[in-house]
Design an enzyme around this catalytic site. Sequence first.
Site, PDB file in Angstrom:
ATOM      1  CE1 TYR A 164      -4.000  -2.303   5.278  1.00  0.00           C
ATOM      2  CE2 TYR A 164      -3.214  -0.150   5.076  1.00  0.00           C
ATOM      3  CZ  TYR A 164      -3.721  -1.163   4.469  1.00  0.00           C
ATOM      4  OH  TYR A 164      -3.905  -1.474   3.181  1.00  0.00           O
ATOM      5  CB  SER A 217      -0.704  -0.097   1.337  1.00  0.00           C
ATOM      6  OG  SER A 217      -1.560   1.123   1.265  1.00  0.00           O
TER       7      SER A 217
END
Length: 259
Positions: free
Chosen positions: A153, A140
């Site tokens: 995350y 990401s």
Amino acid sequence: MRQAYRSALVTGASSGIGESFARLLARRGTSLVIVARRGDLLDALARDLVERYRVAVEVVAADLTDPGQRAAVEDRLRADPVDLLVNNAGFGAFGAFADTGLDDQLRQIELNVTALVRLTHAALPGMLERGRGGVLNVASMAGYTPSPGSATYGATKAYVTAFSESLHAEVAGRGVHVTALCPGFTRTDEETPPNLLWLRREDVAHAGLAAVEAGRAQCVPGAQYKAALPALRLMPRPLLRAAANRMWRQAAATQSGSA
């Protein structure tokens, strides 16, 4: 040289980007092993892919945060190797780290990092022995910036990118490609037109497959995110942290106001 994959295993395939990976691969005639927690959704997807594209689809319902269920997927990769492994399964919890449950933080690490590493370790030796194959790891853009409100995350996705780039270097010249796919904001629940901020899940999946086929170490889909990445790398870290903190506080205030 681009690779054509005859078989692939896709995790997190029941919805979102994972479903798009499965559909794109089936359209190309790739036989599939699709993995996710929801067996009912996988069964429905498998029926549709078989009917539309006449490809073989194997369903494996497994929670990759559960060591026993995850081991079954690892054993499947060793016993019946695939040409392509797509480590797409992942999730993020939103909220201040100190205010959210530790179990949620650890589950993110278990799925986003531990499962990805273990499945890659199960698949990669066989690929190297055969001299062909690919591993596509979904990271990401969050891995490149401080991520207040989703600290665990962001850290897991930074790990995935670094891990993938290192493996890419290790296997270079041996017929196997390892690629990190680093999307920005992506609409995973509906196929709406892309805009300045949001990407379509099908476009993200297509870019990732093209990158691993071409042997690229990293893929950042979307012109807006390609342009942003050099700026993120060059921006002084204190400024980047301050900007991220402002965005986090605004998002937290909005969430609190709508509760």
